[in-house]
Design an enzyme around this catalytic site. Structure first.
Site, short mmCIF file in Angstrom:
data_model
loop_
_atom_site.label_atom_id
_atom_site.label_comp_id
_atom_site.label_asym_id
_atom_site.label_seq_id
_atom_site.Cartn_x
_atom_site.Cartn_y
_atom_site.Cartn_z
CG ASP A 283 6.27 -6.84 -3.09
OD1 ASP A 283 6.19 -8.07 -2.89
OD2 ASP A 283 5.70 -6.01 -2.36
CB VAL B 295 9.17 5.93 5.62
CG1 VAL B 295 9.82 7.27 5.43
CG2 VAL B 295 8.63 5.40 4.30
CB ALA B 296 9.88 0.20 5.72
NE ARG B 297 7.87 -1.99 11.76
CZ ARG B 297 6.98 -1.02 11.63
NH1 ARG B 297 7.36 0.16 11.13
NH2 ARG B 297 5.73 -1.20 12.00
CG HIS C 18 8.63 5.53 13.84
ND1 HIS C 18 8.93 4.27 14.29
CD2 HIS C 18 7.68 5.35 12.90
CE1 HIS C 18 8.19 3.37 13.65
NE2 HIS C 18 7.42 4.02 12.79
CE LYS D 25 -4.17 -1.86 2.20
NZ LYS D 25 -3.77 -3.28 2.25
CD GLU E 116 11.91 3.40 15.66
OE1 GLU E 116 10.78 3.49 16.19
OE2 GLU E 116 12.06 3.39 14.43
#
Length: 623
Positions: free
Chosen positions: A250, A309-311, A359, A230, A340
């Protein structure tokens, strides 16, 4: 082999005891369960008025109850409202929804020990990314925790295997923050390319260094989107609008969806070796942990720029520092980190060519409220027993499919529940076959949820295990149940998902011999009529009775007056008949009478039915 026809009929408690040997002893983790289906089938109990369909079911097979068992039973009896523990901050709109339905405990920054202490008194837990929901948490819940809600997309902080084993649904909020995360990715992309963060810090330090902060243009550059879900697809759309050439990697993304927005799916090596910019949007899994390491960076085009901006865990942060120092990576823009918050002396955070944010991917007013509402609705739905389209440890069934299959879900469970009560005993249930008759192509009929509900119907009446779509396959495997599925095509309208469902229990004796098929299996079949599940076949006898309330099956000699005599006996006990159907082999031969009743007849009433000379065998079944 069939058991000899008999008029003897066991009351439910005795039937449960008789069926106890049929399955191996339940796992201790399931020693306490809350059975919503008891309420739905309108069994009489003091919990009937609960809004939340959670009725304590402590199996008689387990003897003495523990103090913890009694505490859980008491907590359910005290009131209809469930308890939801919110362990991290949630938008006020979501909290308001929850407070209208449940008792809400907002306790933030809990230690692991404090969380384990609180969780045994909670029906649901809502977290963001900062709380670890470990196996110890599920074990400490003692069977009460029904749903964990992750307010966001990633679920790497939840032990899904432990959740599944304990029958706990895990839901997330995958849509509300999609746009916010994609926008933040684009913001980092643009600000990194133009060195906005460094220039801002320089000016605030009293400097004017126009020549030092010369950036690069985005137009015509190649962006590799790693993970085309998404968020990844939304980043691709926006990057195309900036004039970038977008490729993606992907292994699970459909090529036609990528082509629809002008994106080419490529291999991971091609993506990282040809890209000018790489934007990461993949989950953190064992396969993706530290995927971007020294070896991966060595394959990249010199001067590549990376956005994450994922993990944080998908990047080996020490390797990234080395790549930045040797010029392989020109710049990085990071919103997430392995730890974090990261250490204050982190070389990565302090690097002059790195732009960082704490984050903030989902941190917009609109996204925070949207996520709060989405997760609140998912958790409330799960506590009501509804099927969640956002479940992450259960079959991902689209909402429209769930709606379409809803009456068949009820039918599947009741057929399983009915079939297992027809078992007389013996070697135990091992083989279960579920047969679906449908006019649809097999690819257009997702039966996973139906299989799960058949398992639920078979296992729950003879054990203390609470079975749902989450743990159905795991429970079947643990108990040695081999469940096979068969699909039969027929000429009909594909608008109707299923014509019928059959449940076969292989090679077992039956307390109602007429339920046996020619192959020696216990066989029941049902259909949905006007949205209501109906029983349509028992063994080789056709019947037609609504699967509501409870059921009496009688095999009798086909002669006048039997229906009236049975009806009078039930009326004398004030037992209401809601449906009756008779199927016979031939006039004057044998017939099966299926009687739906709202109340449970007394033992004396059932004995009177059995004493009718024309009645050859009968059985009472709880649905």
């Amino acid at each position: 082999m069939a058991s000899a026809p008999t008029k003897a009929m066991l009351p439910p408690s005795a039937a449960t005891a008789e069926l106890a040997p049929l399955l191996p002893p339940p796992n201790a983790a399931f020693s306490v369960s809350f059975n919503a289906s008891l309420l739905r089938s309108r069994l009489r109990s003091r919990f009937l008025g609960l809004r939340l369909a959670e009725v304590p079911k402590i199996s008689a097979l387990h003897g003495r109850r523990s103090r913890r068992d009694l505490r859980i039973e008491a907590s359910a009896a005290e009131g209809a409202r469930p308890t939801v523990l919110v362990a991290e901050k949630l938008g006020e709109a979501g909290l308001e929804l929850l407070r209208g339905f449940a008792n809400v405990d907002c306790s933030y920054k809990l230690s692991p020990e404090e969380l384990c202490t609180k969780i045994s008194l909670c029906d649901a837990l809502i977290v963001r990314s900062g709380t670890k929901v470990t196996r110890e948490v599920f074990e400490a819940a003692g069977g009460r925790l029904k749903v964990v809600g992750r307010a966001g997309v990633g679920i790497d902080n939840v032990d899904l295997q432990a959740a599944t084993e304990h029958g706990c649904l895990v839901v997330n909020a995958p849509t509300a923050n999609t746009v916010a995360a994609a926008e933040h990715g684009i913001a980092l992309l643009a600000s990194m390319a133009r060195k906005v963060g460094q220039a801002d810090a320089s000016m605030k330090a009293g400097k004017w260094q126009r020549n030092k902060y010369v950036g690069v243009s985005l137009v015509g550059k190649t962006l590799a989107v790693m993970g085309f879900g998404k968020v990844g697809s939304e980043v691709a759309r926006r990057a195309k609008g900036l004039g970038m050439h977008v490729i993606a990697h992907d292994p699970y993304a459909p090529a036609d969806r990528a082509r629809a927005i002008g994106v080419e799916l490529v291999s991971i090596d091609e993506a990282i070796s040809t890209a000018d910019f790489i934007s990461l949007h993949m989950p953190l899994t064992p396969a993706t942990a530290k995927l971007f390491n020294d070896e991966t960076f060595a394959k990249m085009k010199k001067g590549v720029r990376i956005i994450n901006v994922a993990r944080g865990g998908v990047i080996d942060e020490d390797a990234l520092v080395r790549a930045l120092d040797n010029g392989t990576v020109a710049q990085a823009a990071l919103d997430v980190f392995t730890e974090e918050p990261p250490p204050k002396d982190s070389k990565l955070v302090q690097h002059e060519n790195v732009t960082v944010t704490p984050h903030l991917g989902a941190s917009t007013v609109e996204a925070q409220e949207g996520v709060a509402i989405e997760i609140a609705e998912a958790v409330m739905g799960a506590l009501k027993g509804e099927l969640a389209a956002t479940a992450v440890n259960a079959p991902m069934v689209p909402a429209e499919v769930l709606s379409e299959l809803a009456p068949y879900v009820i039918l599947a469970e009741k057929l399983g529940r009915l079939a297992v009560q027809l078992v007389a005993g013996g070697s135990g249930i091992k083989g279960v076959k579920v047969v679906y008759t449908s006019a649809r192509d097999p690819d257009d009929l997702d039966t996973r949820i139906l299989r799960a509900m058949v398992t639920k119907g078979i296992v729950e009446p003879i054990s203390s295990v609470f079975v749902n779509i989450v743990n159905a396959d795991y429970t079947a495997k643990q108990r040695g149940l081999r469940i096979s599925e068969e699909r039969i095509s027929h000429d009909g309208s594909p608008e109707i998902p299923l014509d019928s469902i059959q449940v076969h229990l292989a090679h077992l004796e039956s307390k109602f011999a007429s339920a046996l098929s020619d192959a020696g299996d216990i066989k029941v079949e049902g259909r949905v009529k006007d949205g209501i599940p109906h029983l349509t076949l028992v063994g080789s006898f056709s019947v037609d009775v609504s699967l509501e309330g409870n059921l009496i099956l009688c095999r009798q000699v086909d002669q006048p007056g039997i229906i009236g005599r049975v009806g009078r006996i039930l009326a004398e006990d004030n037992v209401n008949i809601n449906f009756m159907s008779v199927g016979r082999t031939a006039p004057g031969k044998q017939a099966i009478m299926a009687i739906g009743v709202d109340e449970e007849p007394s033992k004396e009433t059932l004995k009177k039915i059995g004493d009718i000379p024309a009645v050859e065998e009968f059985v009472f079944l709880e649905l």
